[in-house]
Design an enzyme around this catalytic site. Structure first.
Site, short mmCIF file in Angstrom:
data_model
loop_
_atom_site.label_atom_id
_atom_site.label_comp_id
_atom_site.label_asym_id
_atom_site.label_seq_id
_atom_site.Cartn_x
_atom_site.Cartn_y
_atom_site.Cartn_z
N HIS A 7 52.95 127.01 2.29
CA HIS A 7 53.98 126.78 2.50
C HIS A 7 54.65 127.24 3.83
O HIS A 7 54.94 128.48 3.82
CB HIS A 7 55.25 127.74 0.94
CG HIS A 7 56.58 127.19 0.76
ND1 HIS A 7 57.50 126.90 1.72
CD2 HIS A 7 56.56 126.63 -0.05
CE1 HIS A 7 58.67 126.84 1.50
NE2 HIS A 7 58.97 126.35 0.27
N THR B 4 60.92 76.79 28.11
CA THR B 4 61.87 76.91 26.55
C THR B 4 60.34 76.58 26.04
O THR B 4 59.76 75.49 26.59
CB THR B 4 62.55 76.58 26.96
OG1 THR B 4 62.86 74.36 26.59
CG2 THR B 4 64.28 76.68 27.63
N HIS B 5 59.94 77.01 25.12
CA HIS B 5 59.01 76.67 23.90
C HIS B 5 57.76 76.79 25.34
O HIS B 5 56.90 76.27 25.51
CB HIS B 5 58.71 75.12 24.08
CG HIS B 5 59.75 74.79 22.79
ND1 HIS B 5 60.11 75.46 21.52
CD2 HIS B 5 61.50 74.79 23.16
CE1 HIS B 5 61.50 75.41 21.80
NE2 HIS B 5 61.87 74.53 22.37
N SER C 12 35.56 96.07 35.19
CA SER C 12 34.48 96.68 35.90
C SER C 12 33.38 96.09 36.18
O SER C 12 32.16 96.42 36.81
CB SER C 12 33.54 97.84 34.35
OG SER C 12 33.20 96.88 33.26
N LYS D 49 39.66 90.73 40.18
CA LYS D 49 40.78 91.31 38.90
C LYS D 49 41.58 92.00 39.32
O LYS D 49 41.84 93.40 39.48
CB LYS D 49 40.32 91.34 37.74
CG LYS D 49 39.14 90.67 37.03
CD LYS D 49 39.80 89.32 36.17
CE LYS D 49 40.36 90.50 34.76
NZ LYS D 49 41.01 88.49 33.56
N GLU E 159 50.64 94.99 29.28
CA GLU E 159 49.68 95.19 27.85
C GLU E 159 50.11 96.38 27.41
O GLU E 159 50.54 96.38 26.04
CB GLU E 159 48.70 95.05 28.55
CG GLU E 159 48.02 93.97 28.91
CD GLU E 159 46.98 93.69 29.34
OE1 GLU E 159 46.81 91.71 29.38
OE2 GLU E 159 46.51 93.94 29.47
#
Length: 442
Positions: free
Chosen positions: A68, A140-141, A263, A268, A275
Site C-alpha cells: 500500500h 480539396t480531396h 543510411s 534524402k 512524422e
C-alpha cells in the site's frame, strides 16, 4: 515515457520525488488546517512541518511489506517525525491525499502546456504574417481547388491553437479540485470546513461532492483535451508532410547542417520531425480512450483507474509537451518555396479559375446548369489535351457570345481571388488591414 521524448520541466512534475513532495504538501496543509480548527495540537502541526521528510528508497522498502503506497509513505515520514506523527494523516483516507495531490500535478502540467501553446501560437503568427501574400494552391480531396495563400493556411492553424488554449484552460479548471471528505465522501471524520481550508491553502476548489475519489469525468475531460490538442498538432504536421512531397515541394521542415535523411540514400531530406509529431499524437489519443474507461468505477470507488493513470497522465503530458515544443521549432525553421507554389498553380493550366467563369456566365443570364456544362467541357478538354484553359475559353463560341476577352482575363486574376485576405487576417489576428499589393498572376 522514454527519456528521448521527456523534457526536463515536464519530467520533474511527474517524477516520483515530486509525487511524494505533493503528497506531503497535502498532508501538511491538512494538519495545519486542523491545528487552526483545534483538532490537531498546534505544536504537533509545527513539529510535523519542521521534521516531515521522506526517503524514496525507504518508502519502496516499506511498500514491499504493506503493499500500500500511501501507508508506506506515511510510515516513512513518521520515522522522521517521532510522536507527533500520530497526527499525520489524521482523519484522512488515502484518496484524500492522492487525488488532491494529483490535482496539483495536473494543474502544474497544464500550466506548462499553456506556455508551450503560447510559444507555438507566436511562432505560427510570425510565419503567417510573413507569408500573408504568398500565393499557393488550395487543395480539396488532394486535388487543385482554388488559389489561397500560405499565410491563410498558417492563420487557420493559429486560430485552432487559440481554441486549444481555451480548452486546456477549461480542463485545467475542471481538474483543479481537491477533496478531504473521507472514505465515501460523507465527511464522517472531518467537517467540510477542513476540506475548504486545505483546498484554500493549496489553491484548489473543493469538489462539490465526491465518493472516495474525485470523479474521473474530470480527468477524462483533461485527457480528451490533450488528445484534441495533439490532434491539432498532427493535422499541422501532416500538412507539412504532404506539402514536402517531392511532387509538390512547396514547404519543407528545417533540415540542419550535418543532418542525415537515410543510411542508404544521401539525397534524402525526410520530414522526420513532423512524422514524430503525428506518431506521438496517436499515443495521446489512445490514452484518452483509457481515461474514458476510467470514468465508470464500482460503487464509491475501486482501484482499476489508479494503475492506468500512473501511465497515461505522465505519458500524455510528456508526449504533448515534447511535440508542441518540437513543432514550434519546425514552424520557426520551416522553409517555403513560393516559386514552386506558383509553378504548381500554373500546372492546372488555369482551370482553377473555372468557378469564377461559372459565376460570370450566370451573371449574364445563363442558367447555372448551362453555364456549368460550358465551363466543364473546356476544363475537361484542358485536362485531357493539356491545353491552356483560358485559350480554350477564348476559342469557345458559346462562351465568347456572352463574355468579352477582358471579362475573361479578369477572372484569371489572383488579385480578384485573394482580395479578402486582409479581412481574414483581421478576423484572426485583429490587425488593421493593410493595402493589398497586386499578386503575381498565373
Amino acid at each position: 515515457m522514454i527519456r528521448r521524448y521527456a523534457q526536463p520541466a515536464m519530467s520533474a512534475i511527474w517524477a516520483e520525488q515530486r509525487r511524494f513532495e505533493t503528497w506531503l504538501a497535502v498532508e501538511l496543509a491538512a494538519t495545519d488546517t486542523m491545528a487552526e480548527a483545534g483538532i490537531v495540537p498546534a505544536d504537533a502541526a509545527r513539529e510535523l512541518r519542521e521534521k516531515a521528510s521522506f526517503d524514496i528508497a525507504r518508502i519502496d522498502e516499506i511498500e514491499q511489506t504493506t503493499q500500500h503506497d500511501v501507508i508506506a509513505f506515511t510510515t516513512a515520514v513518521a520515522e522522521h517525525v517521532g510522536p507527533a506523527a500520530r497526527w499525520l494523516h489524521f482523519g484522512l483516507t488515502s484518496s484524500d491525499v492522492v487525488d488532491t495531490a494529483l490535482a496539483l500535478q495536473m494543474r502544474e502540467a497544464c500550466d506548462l502546456i499553456l506556455e508551450d501553446l503560447d510559444a507555438l501560437a507566436a511562432a505560427i503568427k510570425l510565419r503567417a504574417l510573413e507569408h500573408k501574400r504568398t500565393p499557393m494552391m488550395g487543395r480539396t480531396h488532394g486535388v487543385h481547388a482554388e488559389p489561397m495563400t500560405l499565410g491563410l493556411k498558417l492563420a487557420l492553424w493559429f486560430a485552432e491553437v487559440q481554441r486549444d488554449i481555451v480548452r486546456v484552460r477549461r480542463a485545467r479548471e475542471a481538474v483543479s479540485v481537491g477533496k478531504i471528505s473521507g472514505a465515501v465522501g460523507t465527511f464522517a471524520h472531518l467537517p467540510p470546513e477542513i476540506e475548504a481550508g486545505v483546498c484554500q491553502r493549496l489553491g484548489l476548489v473543493p469538489a462539490p461532492i465526491a465518493t472516495q475519489v474525485i470523479q474521473r469525468d474530470r480527468h477524462a475531460e483533461l485527457m480528451t483535451t490533450l488528445a484534441i490538442t495533439a490532434a491539432s498538432l498532427e493535422k499541422f504536421a501532416l500538412e507539412i508532410r504532404g506539402l514536402q512531397k517531392t511532387e509538390l515541394g512547396e514547404v519543407e521542415e528545417p533540415f540542419g547542417k550535418g543532418q542525415k535523411g537515410s543510411s542508404a540514400m544521401p539525397h534524402k531530406r525526410n520530414p522526420v520531425g513532423c512524422e514524430q509529431v503525428c506518431g506521438l499524437a496517436r499515443v495521446v489519443r489512445g490514452n484518452a480512450v483509457a481515461a474514458l474507461e476510467n470514468v465508470a468505477l464500482w460503487h464509491e470507488r475501486d482501484i482499476s483507474h489508479s494503475s492506468v493513470e500512473r501511465v497515461i497522465l505522465p505519458d500524455s503530458f510528456l508526449a504533448l509537451d515534447h511535440i508542441i515544443r518540437r513543432f514550434t521549432r519546425i514552424v520557426a525553421g520551416m522553409v517555403a518555396y513560393p516559386e514552386r507554389m506558383l509553378e504548381n498553380i500554373a500546372r492546372s493550366r488555369g482551370v482553377v479559375f473555372s468557378g469564377q467563369i461559372l459565376l460570370e456566365l450566370a451573371r449574364r443570364g445563363l442558367s447555372r446548369e448551362q453555364a456549368y456544362l460550358w465551363v466543364q467541357r473546356n476544363a475537361m478538354q484542358s485536362f485531357h489535351q493539356q491545353r491552356d484553359f483560358r485559350e480554350l475559353l477564348l476559342a469557345d463560341a458559346d462562351i465568347m457570345g456572352v463574355l468579352t476577352r477582358d471579362e475573361i482575363d479578369r477572372t484569371f486574376s489572383l488579385d480578384e481571388q485573394l482580395r479578402h485576405v486582409d479581412t481574414l487576417f483581421t478576423r484572426v489576428f485583429g490587425a488593421e488591414p493593410a493595402q493589398t499589393p497586386e499578386f503575381l498572376s498565373s
